[in-house]
Write a protein that holds these residues in place. Structure first.
Motif, short mmCIF file in Angstrom:
data_model
loop_
_atom_site.label_atom_id
_atom_site.label_comp_id
_atom_site.label_asym_id
_atom_site.label_seq_id
_atom_site.Cartn_x
_atom_site.Cartn_y
_atom_site.Cartn_z
N ALA A 184 59.45 41.18 74.05
CA ALA A 184 58.78 39.92 73.74
C ALA A 184 59.11 38.80 74.72
CB ALA A 184 59.12 39.48 72.32
N TYR A 185 60.02 39.04 75.64
CA TYR A 185 60.48 37.97 76.53
C TYR A 185 59.38 37.54 77.49
CZ TYR A 185 63.34 35.52 80.00
OH TYR A 185 63.87 34.59 80.86
N THR A 186 59.22 36.21 77.63
CA THR A 186 58.24 35.66 78.57
C THR A 186 58.88 34.65 79.52
OG1 THR A 186 57.66 33.83 77.10
CG2 THR A 186 56.39 35.88 76.87
N SER A 187 60.17 34.40 79.35
CA SER A 187 60.97 33.37 80.03
C SER A 187 60.88 32.03 79.31
CB SER A 187 60.63 33.19 81.51
OG SER A 187 59.54 32.34 81.70
N PHE A 188 59.96 31.91 78.35
CA PHE A 188 59.86 30.69 77.54
C PHE A 188 60.57 30.87 76.19
CE2 PHE A 188 56.25 30.58 80.42
CZ PHE A 188 56.31 29.28 80.91
N ASN A 189 61.17 32.02 75.99
CA ASN A 189 61.89 32.29 74.75
C ASN A 189 63.24 32.92 75.06
OD1 ASN A 189 60.88 34.70 75.68
ND2 ASN A 189 59.75 35.23 73.84
N THR A 190 63.98 33.27 74.04
CA THR A 190 65.34 33.80 74.22
C THR A 190 65.31 35.29 74.50
OG1 THR A 190 66.19 32.12 72.71
CG2 THR A 190 67.60 34.03 73.15
N PRO A 191 66.00 35.77 75.54
CA PRO A 191 66.06 37.21 75.80
C PRO A 191 66.74 37.95 74.66
CG PRO A 191 66.89 35.95 77.67
CD PRO A 191 66.76 34.99 76.54
N ILE A 192 66.27 39.16 74.39
CA ILE A 192 66.92 40.03 73.41
C ILE A 192 67.23 41.34 74.15
CG2 ILE A 192 66.77 41.16 71.17
CD1 ILE A 192 64.70 39.09 70.36
N PRO A 193 68.36 41.41 74.83
CA PRO A 193 68.66 42.59 75.66
C PRO A 193 69.03 43.80 74.82
CG PRO A 193 70.47 41.04 75.71
CD PRO A 193 69.39 40.37 74.93
N ASP A 194 68.84 44.96 75.41
CA ASP A 194 69.30 46.22 74.82
C ASP A 194 69.44 47.25 75.92
OD1 ASP A 194 66.78 47.61 75.28
OD2 ASP A 194 65.97 46.54 73.57
N GLY A 195 69.77 48.45 75.58
CA GLY A 195 70.04 49.47 76.59
C GLY A 195 68.84 50.27 77.04
N ASP A 196 67.63 49.90 76.59
CA ASP A 196 66.45 50.72 76.88
C ASP A 196 65.52 50.01 77.86
OD1 ASP A 196 64.33 52.42 76.92
OD2 ASP A 196 63.93 52.38 74.76
N PRO A 197 65.51 50.42 79.14
CA PRO A 197 64.68 49.75 80.15
C PRO A 197 63.28 50.33 80.26
CG PRO A 197 66.09 51.33 81.23
CD PRO A 197 66.39 51.44 79.75
N MET A 198 62.69 50.79 79.15
CA MET A 198 61.34 51.35 79.19
C MET A 198 60.33 50.30 79.66
SD MET A 198 59.21 53.81 78.86
CE MET A 198 60.14 55.12 78.08
N ASP A 199 59.48 50.71 80.55
CA ASP A 199 58.51 49.81 81.18
C ASP A 199 57.24 49.72 80.33
OD1 ASP A 199 56.97 48.33 82.92
OD2 ASP A 199 56.73 49.92 84.40
N CYS A 200 56.84 48.50 79.98
CA CYS A 200 55.60 48.32 79.24
C CYS A 200 54.56 47.56 80.06
CB CYS A 200 55.86 47.60 77.91
SG CYS A 200 56.70 46.01 78.06
N ARG A 201 54.86 47.32 81.37
CA ARG A 201 53.92 46.58 82.22
C ARG A 201 53.34 47.43 83.33
NH1 ARG A 201 55.71 40.34 82.64
NH2 ARG A 201 53.95 40.23 84.07
N GLY A 202 54.13 48.28 83.94
CA GLY A 202 53.62 49.18 84.95
C GLY A 202 54.15 48.96 86.35
N HIS A 203 54.47 47.73 86.69
CA HIS A 203 54.88 47.41 88.05
C HIS A 203 56.12 48.18 88.47
CE1 HIS A 203 56.36 44.80 91.37
NE2 HIS A 203 55.09 44.52 91.55
#
Length: 868
Positions: A184-203
């Motif tokens: 949900a992070y957009t840089s306008f809200n608080t990051p919620i980190p975790d150990g899963d770097p799954m890509d949901c954008r593609g780049h």
């Protein structure tokens, strides 16, 4: 070297010298509210720094702590601003936290590239795979991006036919990683980190696929239209996710990801990020240089602002030892095609249409041309007068200087056209926005001319639209990409460093988004270069220093020409040239340094030395020569804003060698003195950027030549315009309470509450120190530098892009009476009261010492009367 080893060198100390607060580049850069990056003095410990901040009553929350960078990211909860933080003892640098985007890539919806027409033919990677059997095995590559779809079968371990089932588990080549932000992070809200770097954008997945994907043996799930393989298909990945599913990321997150990649033992970091032009004193470049000094290698995208002209290379790769990578277009690409009169032509459909065009044969062609038979642009509805185009596909000239694709699409719709084909000028295909509901596409210039000629012979020919994409030779392919950004940086350093294929690159994409895609951008060129470095690491079986690896690839790159050009492309566009991986991995000759920065006429470094080393087993004789490249003129009409497309000139330097031939025994080196003379032609008042290459060619035919690029500016760079006076900027206005800026009425009296003075600026090139100065109108006494909100008008600034969201880019500084009285930031801002003031916009000229006023471009904004 790990973090713990580095920390042992950071002894606790307390210093009293003031730090430096760096201004944001311009108001088109998104900033985190109250967020700052702090770098401590070299010998300041974390504990001492925090203690000093607290002693100065700065109330803050820590966002991230950095060890290699030796600093922190904080959110300030008190009313302290950047200059207040910079004045704290032990603070070296302070920056506002900037938001970064993923660079805009282009796509035509995917397709295939035949193996025989692979991009690897352009670079020699195919020969490295076949003859040297190198695959990057044992090399660790960190992808600082949007994550990686690590379950994608293209990232399975060697021999596996499907991807891994659990994070970092069986069959996984993605062995390390972290999600710093959350979906949900957009840089306008608080990051919620975790150990899963799954890509949901593609780049990030596409970037990783270029480095080391392998789709040559996929048997489960979606399979590619044709088998493909990345540059180093056996590398081990670290996935460091810094983007959510939408939006931006920020500097503090990027720094944290870079440090974790280092601590995880990554050999190379890929950073295909979108920044703006700047000086090298930015946080990511500073940390990149530190990481390189500790044994890593860092590569950043040069940027996709080629349409903006010079001075626009992106900030990510500006470090002295990191690498800035430019882009070349793939010689082959996957496109949908249209056939006409026996010819088959690729097209790029508009984003408004968004899919393949499938019109019936009854939708025949209608070229829109004048009495001389020349194609018209279709912008004016009157050109359709008395013409029957209803239900037909109109062929127009793709010249967008008069109107855009949307406007001409709406015109075509109004007269009943079934679609539009726009023949690009001067060549290639472009990306069209298009008009909703109208099939519209860009075709190559040569296609437009061929179709027009065929129509004139037989107007009854019909258009046939292919159902799927196919591999085609691309007009302009194999040459520097139009979208790739031009250098230089603000210090006249040679950036970008090198180029790699980045246009029309087919590769992995998240399984949720179709598994495969064809994308273009310097984002794609950077991982190609990184994958090539991985092959070099494997071959040498060592961990060579970052500068040494960069030098080898720059020495052996292919010096290239623009499409259909007879002269070589400027080093400000292609760096050392297109990467030649075979030559880099087989050369026994090395030349250093890897660039010559000649600077300008005032600071000309005309005498240089090149060291040539023979690492072969036999004595070799080398012949030294000079290859001139295009000069770029961006100021031919006395303009303040650089031409978006620099004018190419034959302004060539003269190069002489102390010895034209040198004989070097095996394992030995020889130094040769080079004397450069500035071009005799070219107007110094127009500041042409000239460049070329010093070449050392061995006598043995089986040994490749090596070269070093040089670059300089004829004229005095101190006189290059900084402010865009072509638009009448800088200008002063009235800042109203609602934020609007209005013209100043005659005899107007300001106040600092609801009618404050405001200054609008627009940077046409870099300045090492931008200031807005306040003077007493009666005595001309200097009173201080404008403090505008949380920013002070004092610091280095990079060049702006021309437009932002369709409007001219600019920055506005509102002055409500606050000034900083000293430039060293040791003083607190003071509030001025009613009075009569002069405002000066003063920008330090490039490569000057900064003596005021002699070394500044100064605009007198006039006298401002302010009431209580």
């Amino acid at each position: 070297m790990k973090i713990t080893a580095i920390l042992s060198a950071l002894a606790a100390a307390t210093l009293v010298s003031a730090g430096k607060f760096h201004l944001p580049k311009d108001n088109t850069v998104e900033l985190q509210p109250h967020g700052y990056i702090i770098q401590y003095q070299d010998n300041i410990s974390r504990a001492n720094a925090h203690s000093n901040l607290k002693k100065h009553a700065i109330d803050y929350k820590v966002r991230n702590e950095y060890d290699v960078f030796n600093g922190a990211a904080i959110t300030v909860k008190s009313d302290h601003d950047g200059e207040a933080i910079a004045s704290v003892p032990g603070v070296k640098h302070v920056w506002r936290i900037q938001r970064y985007s993923l660079p805009k890539t282009t796509s035509n919806g995917g397709g295939k590239v035949d193996e025989e027409n692979s991009v690897h033919h352009m670079t020699g990677v195919d020969a490295v795979h076949k003859k040297l059997k190198l695959t990057g095995k044992g090399v660790k590559v960190g992808i600082v991006d949007s994550g990686i779809d690590y379950k994608h079968p293209a990232f399975a371990a060697a021999g596996a036919t499907e991807g891994c089932f659990a994070r970092y588990g069986k069959n996984c080549r993605v062995k390390h990683g972290w999600d710093f932000v959350g979906d949900a992070y957009t840089s306008f809200n608080t990051p919620i980190p975790d150990g899963d770097p799954m890509d949901c954008r593609g780049h990030g997945t596409h970037v990783a696929g270029i480095v080391g994907g392998n789709a040559s043996n996929i048997k489960v799930g979606p399979t590619p239209l044709v088998p493909w393989i990345g540059v180093a298909p056996d590398v081990t990945f670290g996935a460091y996710r810094i983007f959510g599913c939408e939006g931006f990321t920020s500097t503090d997150v990027i720094l944290a990801a870079m440090e974790m990649a280092f601590n995880d033992g990554m050999d190379i970091i890929n950073m295909s990020l979108g920044g703006g032009s700047a000086y090298k004193e930015n946080p990511t470049s500073i940390l990149a240089d530190k990481l390189v000094s500790f044994g890593m290698n860092v590569a950043g995208a040069a940027g996709n602002d080629g349409s903006e002209g010079v001075w626009m290379v992106s900030d990510t790769g500006l470090g002295e030892t990191s690498t800035s990578v430019a882009s070349f277009d793939n010689a082959y690409g996957a496109y949908y095609t249209v056939s006409y009169a026996g010819g088959k032509y690729p097209y790029n459909f508009s984003s408004a249409w968004g899919k393949a065009i499938d019109l019936p044969a009854s939708a025949t062609l209608f070229p829109l041309f004048d009495k001389a038979g020349v194609l018209l642009d279709g912008c004016d509805v009157n050109t359709y007068k008395d013409l029957d185009v209803k239900g037909k596909v109109v062929l127009v000239l793709g010249d967008y200087s008069k109107c855009g694709s949307f406007a001409r699409g709406e015109v075509a719709k109004s007269v009943g056209a079934a679609g539009i084909l726009a023949a690009t000028t001067p060549f290639g295909m472009t990306n069209l926005a298009g008009a909703p509901g109208l099939p519209m596409a860009s075709i190559e210039n040569r296609a437009g001319q061929a179709i027009l000629a065929a129509y004139k012979k037989n107007p009854k020919n019909v258009l046939t639209w292919a159902k799927g994409p196919s591999s085609v030779r691309v007009e302009g392919g194999g040459a520097p990409a139009e979208m790739s950004s031009y250098g230089l940086d603000g210090d006249l350093r040679s950036k970008p460093d090198i180029a790699a294929p980045g246009g029309n690159i087919y590769g992995a994409y998240p399984r949720s988004k179709g598994s495969y895609a064809l994308l273009s951008g310097t984002s794609m060129a950077t991982p190609y270069y990184v994958g090539s470095q991985a092959l070099y690491y494997e071959k040498t079986k060592t961990k060579p220093s970052g500068p040494d690896v960069r030098r080898v690839f720059k020495n052996t790159a292919t010096i290239s020409k623009n499409f259909q050009s007879k002269t070589f492309t400027s080093a400000a566009k292609q760096g050392a040239g297109l990467i030649n991986v075979w030559n880099a991995l087989t050369t026994t000759t090395h030349a250093s340094p890897d660039r010559f920065d000649l600077l300008d006429s005032d600071n000309f470094r005309g005498v240089q030395k090149i060291t040539i080393k023979n690492s072969g087993k036999k004595t070799e004789t080398y012949t030294l020569s000079h290859v001139p490249a295009d000069a770029l003129n961006s100021y031919s009409k006395g303009n303040a804003w650089p031409h978006p497309k620099p004018i190419i000139e034959a302004d060539y330097a003269t190069v002489k060698f102390s010895s034209n031939k040198v004989k070097i025994p095996a394992g030995k080196s020889v130094k040769v003195t080079i004397t450069f003379t500035e071009p005799k032609v070219g107007d110094a008042k127009q500041f042409p950027i000239y460049s070329g290459y010093v070449v050392a060619t061995p006598s043995r035919e089986d040994s490749p030549a090596v070269h070093v690029p040089y670059i300089g500016l004829k004229g005095k760079v101190r006189d290059v315009p900084i402010m865009d006076s072509d638009l009448g900027l800088p200008m002063a206005g009235v800042r109203k309470e609602n934020g609007d800026i209005e013209e100043i009425p005659k005899d107007f009296v300001f106040n600092f509450k609801d009618a404050a003075p405001a200054v609008v600026v627009r940077f046409a090139s870099h300045t090492p120190n931008f200031t807005i100065r306040i003077h007493d109108a009666k005595t001309d006494k200097f009173l201080g530098y404008v403090v505008s909100g949380s920013d002070i008008a004092l610091g280095a600034m990079g060049r702006m892009t021309n437009l932002n969201d369709g409007k001219y880019s600019s920055a506005t500084f509102s002055w409500r009476g606050l000034v900083l009285q000293t430039a060293d930031l040791t003083s607190k801002p003071v509030q001025l009261g009613a009075g009569s003031y002069k405002i000066f916009v003063a920008s330090q000229r490039k490569l000057t010492k900064g003596a005021y006023p002699a070394d500044y471009e100064i605009f007198d904004m006039g006298i401002f009367n302010v009431s209580a």
